[in-house]
Enzyme design. Structure first.
Site, short mmCIF file in Angstrom:
data_model
loop_
_atom_site.label_atom_id
_atom_site.label_comp_id
_atom_site.label_asym_id
_atom_site.label_seq_id
_atom_site.Cartn_x
_atom_site.Cartn_y
_atom_site.Cartn_z
N ASP A 82 0.83 -1.20 0.00
CA ASP A 82 0.00 0.00 0.00
C ASP A 82 0.87 1.25 0.00
O ASP A 82 2.07 1.21 0.27
CB ASP A 82 -0.96 0.00 1.20
N HIS A 83 0.24 2.38 -0.30
CA HIS A 83 0.93 3.67 -0.31
C HIS A 83 0.35 4.54 0.81
O HIS A 83 -0.81 4.37 1.21
CB HIS A 83 0.74 4.36 -1.66
N PRO A 84 1.13 5.49 1.30
CA PRO A 84 0.66 6.33 2.42
C PRO A 84 -0.31 7.41 1.94
O PRO A 84 0.07 8.56 1.68
CB PRO A 84 1.97 6.94 2.96
N MET A 85 -1.58 7.05 1.84
CA MET A 85 -2.58 7.98 1.32
C MET A 85 -2.79 9.18 2.23
O MET A 85 -3.30 10.22 1.80
CB MET A 85 -3.91 7.24 1.11
#
Length: 217
Positions: A82-85
């Site tokens: 995942d990416h740091p939204m």
């Protein structure tokens, strides 16, 4: 006179107790059991893959524990990162800082967060072509994940799940058969026992009668 070339299938490579990892696979900080086979174009990151489990081509496995005798079809993705939204930008330059020259070290907070959401997959699981197993999911022993499914929730032992998001459609066997298979735990048999009883794996009913523990008694 027209000539026709005969195409013959490539002979499969005989496996051994040593893991067979295709030269094109990228493996980082991972371990493999005996009789395992890792296909071309795989990416295996910080994971463990149990005895006899195999992957086909272009499989991605991140931060996962995978049991024995599991079959993983091509283009499966297990635990996509995942990416740091929550940050101003979710681009990976904020944590892969060294690659872009923004800092001398990477941001381990993100990587440790990914490590904390490991996927666990039981023994004798079949994961179909192109399926995606999302972070933190547990897939039980003997389960089947249909092609193209996206698994966002835990899967019970011997359940068959399909769709987006994946949902259970049925179980492979009745509950009493599942319970007996779990009691037998054939996946833990040593190699010499497996060789002795190998032919019996083809007949579930006879197998249960011979080796099953009567859970009703």
């Amino acid at each position: 006179m027209e000539q026709h070339q005969v195409h013959r299938p490539t002979e499969s490579k005989r496996l051994t107790v040593e893991p067979d990892i295709h030269p094109s696979a990228h493996v980082l900080h991972s371990t493999f059991g005996s009789w395992t086979s890792i296909g071309p174009g795989n990416q295996i990151i910080e994971s463990h893959i149990g005895d006899y489990t195999y992957t086909m081509d272009d499989v991605t496995v991140n931060y996962a524990e995978i049991g024995k005798y599991t079959s993983i079809a091509s283009h499966v993705c297990i635990n996509p990162v995942d990416h740091p939204m929550e940050r101003v930008t979710q681009h990976h330059m904020t944590y892969r800082r060294r690659d872009y020259g923004f800092a001398a070290t990477d941001d381990e907070v993100i990587f440790n967060r990914r490590r904390g959401n490991r996927v666990t997959i039981g023994h004798d699981v079949w994961i179909g072509h192109g399926a995606i197993i999302m972070k933190g999911v547990h897939i039980g022993i003997g389960a089947v994940v249909g092609s193209g499914a996206i698994v966002t929730k835990d899967v019970e032992p011997y359940a068959i799940v399909v769709g987006v998001p994946a949902r259970p459609v049925r179980k492979r066997f009745p509950d009493e058969v599942i319970a007996r298979l779990m009691e037998i735990a054939w996946w833990d048999w040593p190699r010499e026992v497996m060789e002795e009883r190998f032919e019996e794996l083809n007949d579930t009913e006879a197998f249960i009668r011979k080796y099953g523990v009567d859970i009703r008694s």
